[in-house]
Design a protein around this motif. Structure first.
Motif, PDB file in Angstrom:
ATOM      1  N   ALA A  60       0.832  -1.210   0.000  1.00 12.97           N
ATOM      2  CA  ALA A  60       0.000   0.000   0.000  1.00 12.97           C
ATOM      3  C   ALA A  60       0.863   1.255   0.000  1.00 12.97           C
ATOM      4  N   SER A  61       1.934   1.247   0.785  1.00 16.76           N
ATOM      5  CA  SER A  61       2.823   2.403   0.859  1.00 16.76           C
ATOM      6  C   SER A  61       3.528   2.648  -0.471  1.00 16.76           C
ATOM      7  N   ALA A  62       3.962   1.559  -1.133  1.00 18.45           N
ATOM      8  CA  ALA A  62       4.644   1.707  -2.428  1.00 18.45           C
ATOM      9  C   ALA A  62       3.707   2.296  -3.478  1.00 18.45           C
ATOM     10  N   ALA A  67       1.726   7.167  -6.471  1.00 17.27           N
ATOM     11  CA  ALA A  67       0.584   8.037  -6.748  1.00 17.27           C
ATOM     12  C   ALA A  67       0.862   9.475  -6.323  1.00 17.27           C
ATOM     13  N   VAL A  68       1.492   9.649  -5.163  1.00 18.07           N
ATOM     14  CA  VAL A  68       1.775  10.997  -4.657  1.00 18.07           C
ATOM     15  C   VAL A  68       2.726  11.738  -5.591  1.00 18.07           C
ATOM     16  N   ILE A  69       3.841  11.091  -5.949  1.00 16.56           N
ATOM     17  CA  ILE A  69       4.834  11.748  -6.807  1.00 16.56           C
ATOM     18  C   ILE A  69       4.234  12.053  -8.176  1.00 16.56           C
ATOM     19  N   THR A  70       3.431  11.123  -8.702  1.00 17.13           N
ATOM     20  CA  THR A  70       2.800  11.336 -10.010  1.00 17.13           C
ATOM     21  C   THR A  70       1.787  12.470  -9.953  1.00 17.13           C
ATOM     22  N   ALA A  71       0.947  12.471  -8.929  1.00 15.07           N
ATOM     23  CA  ALA A  71      -0.089  13.500  -8.808  1.00 15.07           C
ATOM     24  C   ALA A  71       0.510  14.897  -8.677  1.00 15.07           C
ATOM     25  N   LEU A  72       1.645  14.995  -7.969  1.00 17.32           N
ATOM     26  CA  LEU A  72       2.293  16.297  -7.781  1.00 17.32           C
ATOM     27  C   LEU A  72       3.166  16.692  -8.969  1.00 17.32           C
ATOM     28  N   GLY A  73       3.360  15.769  -9.925  1.00 19.34           N
ATOM     29  CA  GLY A  73       4.190  16.068 -11.088  1.00 19.34           C
ATOM     30  C   GLY A  73       5.651  16.237 -10.759  1.00 19.34           C
ATOM     31  N   TRP A  74       6.132  15.479  -9.753  1.00 18.13           N
ATOM     32  CA  TRP A  74       7.493  15.681  -9.260  1.00 18.13           C
ATOM     33  C   TRP A  74       8.516  14.742  -9.897  1.00 18.13           C
ATOM     34  N   TRP A  75       8.089  13.824 -10.777  1.00 11.46           N
ATOM     35  CA  TRP A  75       9.067  12.943 -11.405  1.00 11.46           C
ATOM     36  C   TRP A  75      10.129  13.727 -12.174  1.00 11.46           C
ATOM     37  N   ARG A  76       9.758  14.903 -12.675  1.00 15.52           N
ATOM     38  CA  ARG A  76      10.693  15.690 -13.483  1.00 15.52           C
ATOM     39  C   ARG A  76      11.900  16.157 -12.672  1.00 15.52           C
ATOM     40  N   HIS A  77      11.789  16.164 -11.356  1.00 15.38           N
ATOM     41  CA  HIS A  77      12.891  16.644 -10.521  1.00 15.38           C
ATOM     42  C   HIS A  77      13.999  15.607 -10.364  1.00 15.38           C
ATOM     43  N   GLY A 252      -4.236  -3.480   6.143  1.00 16.47           N
ATOM     44  CA  GLY A 252      -2.902  -3.177   5.627  1.00 16.47           C
ATOM     45  C   GLY A 252      -2.901  -1.960   4.728  1.00 16.47           C
ATOM     46  N   LEU A 253      -3.953  -1.827   3.916  1.00 15.62           N
ATOM     47  CA  LEU A 253      -4.065  -0.655   3.052  1.00 15.62           C
ATOM     48  C   LEU A 253      -4.137   0.622   3.876  1.00 15.62           C
ATOM     49  N   LEU A 254      -4.949   0.605   4.919  1.00 21.66           N
ATOM     50  CA  LEU A 254      -5.109   1.809   5.739  1.00 21.66           C
ATOM     51  C   LEU A 254      -3.814   2.157   6.470  1.00 21.66           C
ATOM     52  N   VAL A 255      -3.182   1.162   7.084  1.00 14.91           N
ATOM     53  CA  VAL A 255      -1.922   1.421   7.791  1.00 14.91           C
ATOM     54  C   VAL A 255      -0.848   1.880   6.811  1.00 14.91           C
ATOM     55  N   GLY A 256      -0.816   1.262   5.617  1.00 14.20           N
ATOM     56  CA  GLY A 256       0.168   1.652   4.616  1.00 14.20           C
ATOM     57  C   GLY A 256      -0.007   3.088   4.149  1.00 14.20           C
ATOM     58  N   LEU A 257      -1.255   3.506   3.957  1.00 17.35           N
ATOM     59  CA  LEU A 257      -1.517   4.889   3.542  1.00 17.35           C
ATOM     60  C   LEU A 257      -1.090   5.872   4.632  1.00 17.35           C
ATOM     61  N   LEU A 258      -1.390   5.528   5.888  1.00 16.04           N
ATOM     62  CA  LEU A 258      -0.981   6.406   6.990  1.00 16.04           C
ATOM     63  C   LEU A 258       0.545   6.436   7.118  1.00 16.04           C
ATOM     64  N   SER A 259       1.173   5.274   6.913  1.00 12.76           N
ATOM     65  CA  SER A 259       2.633   5.217   6.950  1.00 12.76           C
ATOM     66  C   SER A 259       3.230   6.092   5.855  1.00 12.76           C
ATOM     67  N   GLU A 260       2.628   6.051   4.681  1.00 12.94           N
ATOM     68  CA  GLU A 260       3.107   6.896   3.583  1.00 12.94           C
ATOM     69  C   GLU A 260       2.959   8.374   3.928  1.00 12.94           C
ATOM     70  N   GLY A 261       1.851   8.722   4.606  1.00 15.52           N
ATOM     71  CA  GLY A 261       1.678  10.108   5.025  1.00 15.52           C
ATOM     72  C   GLY A 261       2.778  10.570   5.962  1.00 15.52           C
ATOM     73  N   THR A 262       3.133   9.708   6.931  1.00 14.99           N
ATOM     74  CA  THR A 262       4.229  10.087   7.832  1.00 14.99           C
ATOM     75  C   THR A 262       5.550  10.182   7.078  1.00 14.99           C
ATOM     76  N   GLY A 263       5.726   9.307   6.075  1.00 22.24           N
ATOM     77  CA  GLY A 263       6.964   9.332   5.298  1.00 22.24           C
ATOM     78  C   GLY A 263       7.114  10.589   4.472  1.00 22.24           C
ATOM     79  N   VAL A 264       6.027  11.008   3.831  1.00 19.55           N
ATOM     80  CA  VAL A 264       6.066  12.211   2.991  1.00 19.55           C
ATOM     81  C   VAL A 264       6.323  13.452   3.828  1.00 19.55           C
ATOM     82  N   PHE A 265       5.488  13.656   4.831  1.00 22.54           N
ATOM     83  CA  PHE A 265       5.614  14.880   5.630  1.00 22.54           C
ATOM     84  C   PHE A 265       6.884  14.870   6.484  1.00 22.54           C
ATOM     85  N   GLY A 266       7.250  13.694   7.017  1.00 18.53           N
ATOM     86  CA  GLY A 266       8.463  13.617   7.822  1.00 18.53           C
ATOM     87  C   GLY A 266       9.707  13.937   7.021  1.00 18.53           C
ATOM     88  N   ALA A 267       9.792  13.421   5.784  1.00 16.21           N
ATOM     89  CA  ALA A 267      10.960  13.693   4.941  1.00 16.21           C
ATOM     90  C   ALA A 267      11.039  15.169   4.571  1.00 16.21           C
TER      91      ALA A 267
END
Length: 347
Positions: A60-62, A67-77, A252-267
């Motif tokens: 779920a996190s992967a 999805a996050v990077i694609t939606a924000l259009g950040w692959w170009r960076h 697992g999907l829900l925990v993975g999504l929340l884990s991804e949220g902590t990963g994005v904002f924490g980084a």
């Protein structure tokens, strides 16, 4: 030597607090939900061992990371390579290593809240307080001047850990101790690489580092888990075997999504261009307070034990350390602005 002043742009100065709030908002349900799932405290829901939950959360996190990077259009960076006439994003070798370290952080963080007999607050203090201790060491290794308030924060953090360990009702199993050790080692590597390569005033450089690290972390986590499952770790093997089971996949999907949220904002908090002794306390404040809030919520809603008094005292000392570390960064620009306003103007 790197300038020890708060080298950052105005956008980073404002946005770090929004990122910190996002980290807090994702961390509270992430820690609490992981705890209740592993304890079997949800009515009609059997306990799910932390290792068994990991494959579903990693998938779920992967998917969420892509999805996050694609939606924000950040692959170009990201850096790109050309294969068969197609331009593909590709991490540099050091962001690849940082992504692997980030994967280790993800797995150890999820497992931290699944050890029976160990509270959320205790693990939060050990892991988050430990990274707070590492921050000035990383600054020194990266040739950033470590100022008096960083050493003061270090002392308060060590006092918090000492007070926490004095609690008579607190125990740390060998497995939990190993989890904390791997977590801190991975963070030490990650913060060093961030400090040297990612914490720059240029917005483009920070985004490149974020994207390249992020595109590696979740796939690396899946690869690590797959290797461990092939080594016949029972719960991990069961987690992959039951990957599509409705109960496991849903949670697992829900925990993975929340884990991804902590990963994005924490980084994004950690990549603030100021020294680690500023960015790390902001990051740790969010997670420590989230751990306390999550623990109190479980006590009030599901009858979990209240945090031990030593844990709450330790948390208070860490928050005090955070205040000492963060105050100069907050007050410095304001003081300079006041001085500028008070300075006599020509003409």
């Amino acid at each position: 030597m790197t300038n020890d002043g708060p080298t950052h742009d105005a956008h980073a100065s404002r946005s770090i607090w929004g990122f910190a709030f996002g980290y807090f908002a994702a961390y509270v349900p992430y820690a609490a939900l992981t705890k209740v799932l592993s304890d079997g405290s949800i009515p009609g829901q059997s306990a799910i061992p932390g290792a068994e939950l990991l494959p579903a959360t990693a998938v779920a996190s992967a998917l969420a990371a892509l999805a996050v990077i694609t939606a924000l259009g950040w692959w170009r960076h990201a850096h790109h390579v050309t294969l068969g006439g197609v331009h593909l994003p590709c991490p540099a070798r050091w962001t690849l290593l940082s992504g692997i370290a980030s994967a280790a952080v993800i797995v150890t963080t999820t497992l931290a809240y699944t050890f029976r007999g160990v509270s959320i607050v205790f693990m939060v203090l050990l892991m988050k307080g430990g990274v707070l201790v590492i921050a000035p060491i990383v600054d020194a290794a990266s040739h950033r001047a470590v100022r008096w308030f960083s050493w003061t924060g270090l002392g308060l953090s060590l006092a918090a850990l000492a007070v926490t360990f004095r609690g008579d009702d607190l125990t740390l199993s060998p497995a939990a101790g190993l989890d904390v050790a791997v977590y801190l080692g991975a963070y030490f590597v990650r913060l060093q690489l961030m400090s040297k390569l990612g914490k720059r005033p240029e917005h483009e450089v920070r985004l490149r580092y974020f994207v390249e690290e992020h595109m590696v972390a979740s796939p690396a986590l899946l690869a690590i888990l797959a290797v461990l499952a092939l080594a016949d770790l029972p719960h991990l093997r069961d987690g992959f075997a039951r990957l599509l089971h409705p109960q496991l996949a849903g949670w697992g999907l829900l925990v993975g999504l929340l884990s991804e949220g902590t990963g994005v904002f924490g980084a994004l908090v950690l990549l603030d261009p100021r020294e680690s002794s500023f960015a790390v306390p902001v990051n740790r404040a969010s997670s420590i307070l989230a751990g306390v809030v999550g623990s109190l919520a479980l006590a009030g809603l599901l009858g979990f034990a209240m945090p031990a008094s030593s844990e709450l005292v330790g948390a208070g000392l860490v928050v005090l350390a955070i205040g000492v570390l963060a105050a100069p960064g907050l007050l410095g620009p304001r003081a300079r602005a006041t001085s500028a306003d008070a300075a006599p103007r020509a003409g």
